[in-house]
Scaffold this active site. Structure first.
Site, PDB file in Angstrom:
ATOM      1  N   LYS A  77       1.035  -1.171  -0.273  1.00  0.00           N
ATOM      2  CA  LYS A  77      -0.092   0.092   0.031  1.00  0.00           C
ATOM      3  C   LYS A  77       0.974   1.172   0.055  1.00  0.00           C
ATOM      4  CE  LYS A  77      -4.081   1.896   2.750  1.00  0.00           C
ATOM      5  NZ  LYS A  77      -4.779   1.361   3.794  1.00  0.00           N
ATOM      6  N   SER A 152      -9.737   1.499   2.769  1.00  0.00           N
ATOM      7  CA  SER A 152      -8.811   2.231   1.724  1.00  0.00           C
ATOM      8  C   SER A 152      -7.909   1.335   0.909  1.00  0.00           C
ATOM      9  CB  SER A 152      -8.253   3.262   2.649  1.00  0.00           C
ATOM     10  OG  SER A 152      -7.229   2.756   3.686  1.00  0.00           O
ATOM     11  N   SER A 176     -10.077  -0.829   6.740  1.00  0.00           N
ATOM     12  CA  SER A 176      -9.334  -0.578   5.379  1.00  0.00           C
ATOM     13  C   SER A 176      -8.636  -1.963   4.894  1.00  0.00           C
ATOM     14  CB  SER A 176      -8.394   0.567   5.520  1.00  0.00           C
ATOM     15  OG  SER A 176      -9.134   1.743   5.525  1.00  0.00           O
TER      16      SER A 176
HETATM   17  N1  GLN Z   1     -13.349   3.441   5.952  1.00  0.00           N
HETATM   18  C1  GLN Z   1     -12.905   4.059   7.448  1.00  0.00           C
HETATM   19  C2  GLN Z   1     -12.446   5.398   7.410  1.00  0.00           C
HETATM   20  O1  GLN Z   1     -12.968   6.013   6.176  1.00  0.00           O
HETATM   21  C3  GLN Z   1     -11.686   3.203   7.595  1.00  0.00           C
HETATM   22  C4  GLN Z   1     -10.415   3.586   7.211  1.00  0.00           C
HETATM   23  C5  GLN Z   1      -9.099   2.853   7.363  1.00  0.00           C
HETATM   24  O2  GLN Z   1      -9.217   2.060   8.133  1.00  0.00           O
HETATM   25  N2  GLN Z   1      -8.015   3.171   7.233  1.00  0.00           N
HETATM   26  O3  GLN Z   1     -12.149   6.046   8.049  1.00  0.00           O
END
Ligand code: GLN
Length: 491
Positions: A77, A152, A176
Site C-alpha cells: 500500500k 482504503s 481498511s
Molecule cells: N473506511 C474507514 C474510514 O474512512 C476506515 C479507514 C481505514 O481503516 N484506514 O475512516
C-alpha cells in the site's frame, strides 16, 4: 504451468523444488499487471527492478537459504515507506515525495527475499472505504469494473484478487484491510493493535492504525503475518506478539471453539438482505462444521461508529499537521506581506494544504480540529473515549463466555462507483469493522459467498458480488482466527 490459482504456500513448494524459478513467477505477475493495470488502476507504480529483486531471491533459494517469503511477489500500500522510492499516500501533497527510510514491516519482507512489485492505490492517507478519495483515480473492482474495490487498501485487495500479486500489505484504521478484502473476495487480517510495527506507516489515527496482510487464503495471510509481526524498537507502541496457542486454558480444540454472534446488530437500518442471508448461511455452515454458536449481547457496539468518527478525525487533525508545505512534498508559494519578504509563511501553509489535500482529508482535519478545540473537548472527545472504554469492557465480558465473535464484514457488497453521494453514506459502510479498532483486537475477513444483484450484467461473475464474514478474537489470539478461518474455508 498454470499459475492462476497459485497461493504463497504452493509457490513456496514450487520454488524450493525448482519446478519454477523466481523469474518465471515474477514475470507472470508483471505480465498480468501489464494486461490489467491500465483498466483497474491497482498499482500507482510498478518498480523497475522487480527482475533484479527476483535474481537476489533466486540466489537465496539456490544457496539453500530460502525463507517463507523468498521470491514471493508482494504489493505494498502506498502509505508504507521504502527508502529511495516514492510514497504518496495517494495524496497530491506527497506526489513527488521520496521516502528516506523503510518501514519495518516492509523491511522484514525484503529481508526474507520477497519481491516487492510496487505501490498500490488507496484512499488519500487511508481516509475512505472505496479508493474514491485517491488523488490518482479509483481502483475498479476486478470482479465488476463498474464498482469500487473497497478501501482504503483497495489497490492491495484488488492486486491479490486480480492475480497481480500473490499477497499484499494494507493498513487498517477502521476496516481498511477487511472491507476491500470482502469486496474483492479475498482474505484480510487486521492484527492486534501494536503487534506489527508502524514505523514507516503514514499515521492516520494513531490509537487505531495497524498494518496487516491481504491474501488469497488464510494460510497465506498467516505466513505474511508471522513475518511482519513483533516488537520493534523504532515503534514504542509495538508489542511482542504473544502467540497464544489453542491449548491455553480458555481455548480448547478448534472444533470446540465457541462462536458468539451479536444477532442484535443485524437489526440496524441499511443492512442488505443479501448480507443477512449470506450471514445466516455462514452460521449454518459453521454449525455443520461442529462449532457451537451462542447468541451474545454487546449492548453498546452500535456506538462504535460514532465513537470512531470522533476519535479518528481528532487524531487525523493532529497527524496531518506535519504536511505544511515546508517539511515534505508539495510547497505552494505564498504571497508576501511586505516588500522585504519573499513569501508569507502562513500563506505557504494555507496554499500548500489547500491545494495538496483532497476534500475528504480537509473535512476530517476541520472536524478533528473542532472536536479538540477548547470548550468542545469534553462534549465530543471525552464522551467518545468513555464510549470506547465501555465498548472495550463489553467485549472483554463477552470473551469470558465465547472464544470469538462473528459478524458480517460489511453491511452490503461493493457499491457502484460514484453511487454514494454523501460522506455519511460512506461512513456507514464501516459499522461492523470499526469496533475491532476501537478495542484493539485482531479481526479477519473471510470470503463467505455472494450476494445476488439483479438486472446488472457484471463482467466476470454474472449477477453475483463477493461478501465476507468477520471473526474477532481477544488481543493476541490471531492463531485462533487462523485455525477457524482455515476450517471455514476448508484449507
Ligand atoms: N473506511 C474507514 C474510514 O474512512 C476506515 C479507514 C481505514 O481503516 N484506514 O475512516
Amino acid at each position: 504451468m498454470d499459475l492462476k490459482n497459485l497461493t504463497i504456500k504452493k509457490a513456496r513448494e514450487l520454488l524450493d523444488s525448482k519446478k519454477l524459478s523466481v523469474k518465471e513467477l515474477v514475470q507472470y505477475y508483471l505480465k498480468n499487471i501489464e494486461n490489467k493495470n491500465k483498466k483497474l488502476n491497482v498499482f500507482l507504480e510498478v518498480y523497475d527492478d522487480c527482475l533484479t529483486q527476483a535474481e537476489r531471491a533466486q540466489a537465496m533459494i539456490d544457496k539453500g537459504e530460502s525463507k517463507a517469503l523468498t521470491g514471493i511477489p508482494i504489493a505494498i500500500k502506498d502509505n508504507i515507506l521504502i527508502k529511495g522510492r516514492k510514497a504518496s499516500g495517494a495524496s497530491k501533497i506527497l506526489e513527488n515525495y521520496t521516502a528516506t527510510y523503510t518501514a519495518t514491516a516492509t523491511q522484514k519482507l525484503i529481508d526474507q527475499g520477497a519481491v516487492i512489485l510496487g505501490r498500490t492505490n488507496m484512499d488519500e492517507f487511508a481516509m475512505g472505504g472505496s479508493t474514491e478519495n485517491s488523488a490518482f483515480g479509483i481502483t475498479k473492482n476486478p470482479l465488476d469494473h463498474s464498482r469500487v474495490s473497497g478501501g482504503s487498501s483497495g489497490g492491495s485487495a484488488a492486486s491479490v484478487a486480480s492475480d497481480m500479486a500473490l499477497g499484499a500489505l494494507g493498513s487498517d484504521t477502521g476496516g481498511s484491510i477487511r472491507e476491500p478484502a470482502s469486496f474483492c473476495g479475498v482474505v484480510g487480517l487486521k492484527p492486534t493493535y501494536g503487534s506489527v510495527s508502524r514505523y514507516g506507516l503514514m499515521a492516520m489515527g494513531s490509537s487505531l492504525d495497524v498494518i496487516g496482510p491481504i491474501a488469497k487464503t488464510v494460510t497465506d495471510a498467516e505466513i505474511i503475518f508471522n513475518v511482519i509481526k513483533g516488537k520493534d524498537k523504532m515503534d514504542s507502541t509495538s508489542i511482542p506478539h504473544p502467540d497464544f496457542v489453542l491449548t491455553s486454558p480458555k481455548l480448547g480444540e478448534v472444533k470446540k471453539l465457541k462462536i458468539g454472534v451479536p444477532y442484535h446488530i443485524l437489526n440496524q437500518d441499511g443492512i442488505s438482505e443479501g448480507v443477512k442471508k449470506n450471514f445466516e448461511q455462514s452460521i449454518t455452515k459453521l454449525k455443520d462444521l461442529g462449532f457451537e454458536i451462542k447468541d451474545i449481547k454487546l449492548p453498546n457496539i452500535e456506538k462504535s461508529l460514532a465513537a470512531y468518527y470522533i476519535i479518528m478525525p481528532a487524531e487525523v487533525s493532529s497527524n496531518m499537521a506535519r504536511y505544511d508545505g515546508i517539511k515534505y512534498g508539495l510547497s505552494v508559494e505564498g504571497n508576501s506581506l511586505t516588500s522585504l519578504e519573499s513569501s508569507n509563511l502562513l500563506d505557504i501553509y494555507k496554499k500548500s494544504r489547500g491545494e495538496g489535500f483532497g476534500p475528504e482529508v480537509r473535512r476530517r482535519i476541520i472536524l478533528g480540529t473542532y472536536i479538540l478545540s477548547s470548550g468542545y473537548y469534553d462534549a465530543y472527545y471525552g464522551k467518545a473515549m468513555t464510549a470506547r472504554k465501555i465498548i472495550r469492557d463489553e467485549f472483554k465480558t463477552a470473551f469470558d463466555t465465547v472464544d470469538v465473535i462473528l459478524t458480517p464484514t460489511t453491511p452490503y457488497p461493493a457499491w457502484k462507483i460514484g453511487e454514494k453521494k454523501s460522506p455519511l453514506e460512506n461512513y456507514l459502510a464501516d459499522i461492523f469493522t470499526v469496533s475491532a479498532n476501537i478495542v484493539g483486537i485482531p479481526a479477519i475477513s473471510l470470503p463467505s459467498g455472494y450476494a445476488n444483484i439483479n438486472n446488472n450484467p457484471l463482467t466476470s461473475l454474472g449477477t453475483k458480488l463477493p461478501l465476507g464474514i468477520q471473526f474477532m478474537a481477544p488481543h493476541g489470539y490471531e492463531n485462533v482466527l487462523f485455525k477457524l478461518g482455515k476450517s471455514f474455508l476448508g484449507e
